[in-house]
Design an enzyme around this catalytic site. Structure first.
Site, PDB file in Angstrom:
ATOM      1  N   ARG A   1       0.798  -0.664  -0.055  1.00  0.00           N
ATOM      2  CA  ARG A   1      -0.235   0.310   0.359  1.00  0.00           C
ATOM      3  C   ARG A   1       0.705   1.248   0.159  1.00  0.00           C
ATOM      4  O   ARG A   1       1.876   1.200   0.120  1.00  0.00           O
ATOM      5  CB  ARG A   1      -0.799   0.048   0.995  1.00  0.00           C
ATOM      6  CG  ARG A   1      -1.854  -1.479   1.221  1.00  0.00           C
ATOM      7  CD  ARG A   1      -2.489  -0.547   2.395  1.00  0.00           C
ATOM      8  NE  ARG A   1      -3.419  -2.354   3.091  1.00  0.00           N
ATOM      9  CZ  ARG A   1      -3.127  -3.581   3.321  1.00  0.00           C
ATOM     10  NH1 ARG A   1      -1.737  -3.413   4.313  1.00  0.00           N
ATOM     11  NH2 ARG A   1      -3.904  -4.758   3.909  1.00  0.00           N
TER      12      ARG A   1
ATOM     13  N   LYS B   1      -1.491  -2.416   8.120  1.00  0.00           N
ATOM     14  CA  LYS B   1      -2.505  -1.676   9.126  1.00  0.00           C
ATOM     15  C   LYS B   1      -2.660  -1.985   9.720  1.00  0.00           C
ATOM     16  O   LYS B   1      -2.529  -3.641  10.804  1.00  0.00           O
ATOM     17  CB  LYS B   1      -3.625  -1.632   7.507  1.00  0.00           C
ATOM     18  CG  LYS B   1      -3.581  -0.966   6.583  1.00  0.00           C
ATOM     19  CD  LYS B   1      -4.457  -1.550   5.856  1.00  0.00           C
ATOM     20  CE  LYS B   1      -6.088  -0.703   5.853  1.00  0.00           C
ATOM     21  NZ  LYS B   1      -7.150  -1.704   5.541  1.00  0.00           N
TER      22      LYS B   1
ATOM     23  N   HIS C   1      -3.300   2.638  -6.341  1.00  0.00           N
ATOM     24  CA  HIS C   1      -3.463   0.818  -5.805  1.00  0.00           C
ATOM     25  C   HIS C   1      -3.815   0.307  -6.737  1.00  0.00           C
ATOM     26  O   HIS C   1      -3.868  -0.650  -6.375  1.00  0.00           O
ATOM     27  CB  HIS C   1      -4.508   0.963  -4.425  1.00  0.00           C
ATOM     28  CG  HIS C   1      -4.732   1.119  -3.307  1.00  0.00           C
ATOM     29  ND1 HIS C   1      -4.162   1.834  -2.262  1.00  0.00           N
ATOM     30  CD2 HIS C   1      -4.867  -0.097  -2.249  1.00  0.00           C
ATOM     31  CE1 HIS C   1      -4.486   1.432  -1.485  1.00  0.00           C
ATOM     32  NE2 HIS C   1      -4.645   0.352  -1.485  1.00  0.00           N
TER      33      HIS C   1
ATOM     34  N   ARG D   1      -0.737  -2.981  -6.889  1.00  0.00           N
ATOM     35  CA  ARG D   1      -1.598  -3.427  -6.115  1.00  0.00           C
ATOM     36  C   ARG D   1      -2.121  -4.614  -6.734  1.00  0.00           C
ATOM     37  O   ARG D   1      -2.039  -6.048  -6.742  1.00  0.00           O
ATOM     38  CB  ARG D   1      -1.981  -2.925  -4.602  1.00  0.00           C
ATOM     39  CG  ARG D   1      -2.186  -3.949  -3.783  1.00  0.00           C
ATOM     40  CD  ARG D   1      -2.454  -3.495  -2.331  1.00  0.00           C
ATOM     41  NE  ARG D   1      -2.908  -4.170  -1.412  1.00  0.00           N
ATOM     42  CZ  ARG D   1      -2.440  -3.974  -0.326  1.00  0.00           C
ATOM     43  NH1 ARG D   1      -1.392  -4.878  -1.008  1.00  0.00           N
ATOM     44  NH2 ARG D   1      -2.797  -5.571   0.354  1.00  0.00           N
TER      45      ARG D   1
ATOM     46  N   HIS E   1      -3.659  -9.472   3.385  1.00  0.00           N
ATOM     47  CA  HIS E   1      -4.785  -9.641   3.863  1.00  0.00           C
ATOM     48  C   HIS E   1      -5.259 -10.260   5.598  1.00  0.00           C
ATOM     49  O   HIS E   1      -4.628 -11.414   5.698  1.00  0.00           O
ATOM     50  CB  HIS E   1      -6.386  -9.602   3.047  1.00  0.00           C
ATOM     51  CG  HIS E   1      -6.062  -9.276   1.516  1.00  0.00           C
ATOM     52  ND1 HIS E   1      -6.409  -9.806   0.387  1.00  0.00           N
ATOM     53  CD2 HIS E   1      -5.852  -7.939   1.456  1.00  0.00           C
ATOM     54  CE1 HIS E   1      -7.008  -8.527  -0.284  1.00  0.00           C
ATOM     55  NE2 HIS E   1      -5.884  -7.726  -0.003  1.00  0.00           N
TER      56      HIS E   1
ATOM     57  N   TYR F   1     -10.478 -11.386  -6.238  1.00  0.00           N
ATOM     58  CA  TYR F   1      -9.760 -11.269  -7.610  1.00  0.00           C
ATOM     59  C   TYR F   1     -10.218 -12.950  -7.691  1.00  0.00           C
ATOM     60  O   TYR F   1      -9.390 -13.250  -8.867  1.00  0.00           O
ATOM     61  CB  TYR F   1      -8.141 -11.586  -6.639  1.00  0.00           C
ATOM     62  CG  TYR F   1      -8.398 -10.534  -6.502  1.00  0.00           C
ATOM     63  CD1 TYR F   1      -6.887  -9.308  -7.416  1.00  0.00           C
ATOM     64  CD2 TYR F   1      -8.071 -10.070  -5.706  1.00  0.00           C
ATOM     65  CE1 TYR F   1      -7.734  -7.743  -7.222  1.00  0.00           C
ATOM     66  CE2 TYR F   1      -6.887  -8.725  -4.421  1.00  0.00           C
ATOM     67  CZ  TYR F   1      -6.709  -7.613  -5.293  1.00  0.00           C
ATOM     68  OH  TYR F   1      -6.025  -6.184  -5.131  1.00  0.00           O
TER      69      TYR F   1
END
Length: 415
Positions: free
Chosen positions: A262, A286, A358, A361, A384, A393
């Site tokens: 990110r 994050k 993004h 990514r 994730h 995806y």
């Protein structure tokens, strides 16, 4: 000696007469913060111009404040392209003087400013310690909270216990009903966090957070926007160049393209996060998570090239501004700017109307799925927390979807 040089020398003399030793102290301050010689000279020219204007108007040093200095700079006749820098330099010099007890100090804060400052301090501490949010998210939370308070109370300090659900609805209609419509979908989320804080700290007797609606997000039919592997390489190559920032920008874009980081994760990287012997890098993700990832060879070489040739700073943050005092970036906007220029240089058309940081990514994940990588592998690479996020995806795995699709009913097959 030409006329311009003579005028400059006279301005420097006037500055030393008016500000005394503070002129040389300011110069030493700039040099100590890694400002290059040309920039220091530009700062001193602006200080000299300020001193000349003050002398002509009979203004003493003790009368100087930020409001007055703006008026003085406006009357100096700087060209449009230089006026902004002259204002910035003059304000910085005034704050430098104020820190040393020189000049007219700013007026005492109002009751509203005191109340907001205390509220912000406690709210940000709550977000940092109890919620574990990043600094950029904390800034966004307070920004929306402050927007609401300004809308509800105006110039008054305001009684937080008197805020009602109707006030929140009015504010949301005010924000989202403007033209063109707002693209920021975090307003409701940030407000919900703020009113949950007010309820927990007993500043408001009702938990107003429960009544704040979520913003509808229609992702059902959307496929992840992406570039092909070939387009990604073209974009990465377009970042290369002869400018002083090219090596830094190339290393940052490679981190986006090869590791799917990110943007905020790229600018948070510290020099000490790289284990050169093991060939690994720590990613500050994050929610305060730290993950170790293998460092691809080309990314490591790009980082080494940047450190050896261009990186000048006392900060331990890896990527810093090219301009003195070479501080870390406040946000990841620099990466968006880099990609916009790369798209223009390469001739590629972004898959969406606006450039999104993004995109690399999404491209990495999509191309891996198309090449046969499992969703677990993609989820681990992108780090994730929930595999539900990675399921986006799965829509790009056409062969996998064919294997589970039911045959189309033939004539008379559907009842």
């Amino acid at each position: 000696m030409n006329t311009h040089q003579q005028t400059t020398n006279e301005a420097h003399v006037t500055a030393r007469e008016l500000f005394g030793e503070h002129v040389s102290s300011f110069r030493q301050y700039l040099v100590g913060h890694n400002y290059v010689t040309n920039t220091v000279q530009q700062y001193m020219r602006c200080v000299g111009a300020l001193a000349a204007t003050m002398k002509a108007d009979g203004i003493a040093v003790g009368e100087l404040n930020e409001a007055l200095v703006l008026d003085l700079v406006d009357r100096q006749g700087w060209p449009e392209g230089r006026h902004y820098y002259a204002v910035t330099i003059a304000k910085r010099f005034v704050r430098f003087l104020h820190d040393r007890g020189v000049g007219q100090l700013p007026p005492p804060p109002t009751e509203k400013e005191i109340a907001r400052k205390e509220l912000r301090k406690e709210y940000e501490s709550y977000l940092r310690r109890q919620r574990g949010l990043s600094e950029s998210t904390i800034f966004g939370c307070w920004h929306q909270a402050n927007r609401f308070l300004e809308y509800r109370f105006g110039e008054e300090a305001g009684d937080l216990s008197k805020i009602t659900a109707t006030d929140i609805i009015d504010f949301l209609q005010h924000v989202t009903g403007r033209k063109p419509p707002v693209r920021n979908k975090t307003v409701s989320t940030h407000l919900r966090s703020f009113f949950r804080f007010l309820f927990q700290t007993k500043r408001n007797g009702a938990n107003l957070a429960k009544g704040i609606p979520s913003v509808a997000q229609c992702y059902g039919k959307r496929l992840p926007v992406h570039l092909t592997s070939e387009q990604t390489e073209v974009l990465v190559d377009a970042v290369r160049g002869n400018k002083p920032t090219s090596r830094r920008n190339h290393a940052m874009v490679l981190l986006l393209a090869r590791l799917g980081l990110r943007p905020q994760e790229v600018i948070r990287i510290q020099v000490d996060d790289i284990d050169w012997r093991a060939g690994e890098i720590v990613i500050r993700g994050k929610g305060g998570r730290h993950d170790r990832l293998p460092l691809p060879t080309d990314v490591g070489e790009a980082i080494v090239e940047y450190i050896r040739n261009d990186r000048v700073t006392e900060s331990r943050t890896l990527f810093v501004s090219n301009h003195a005092p070479h501080k870390p970036f406040k946000n990841a906007e620099v990466l968006n700017t880099v990609l916009v220029k790369a798209f223009a240089k390469s001739g590629l058309t972004p898959p969406i109307p606006y450039t999104c940081t993004h995109i690399l990514r999404h491209s990495l994940a999509t191309n891996l799925v198309r090449q046969g990588a499992s969703l677990d592998e993609v989820s681990n690479l992108l780090r994730h927390r929930s595999q539900t996020t990675t399921m986006l995806y799965a829509r790009m795995d056409v062969d996998g979807l064919r294997s589970i699709a039911l045959p189309w009913p033939g004539e008379g097959g559907a009842q």
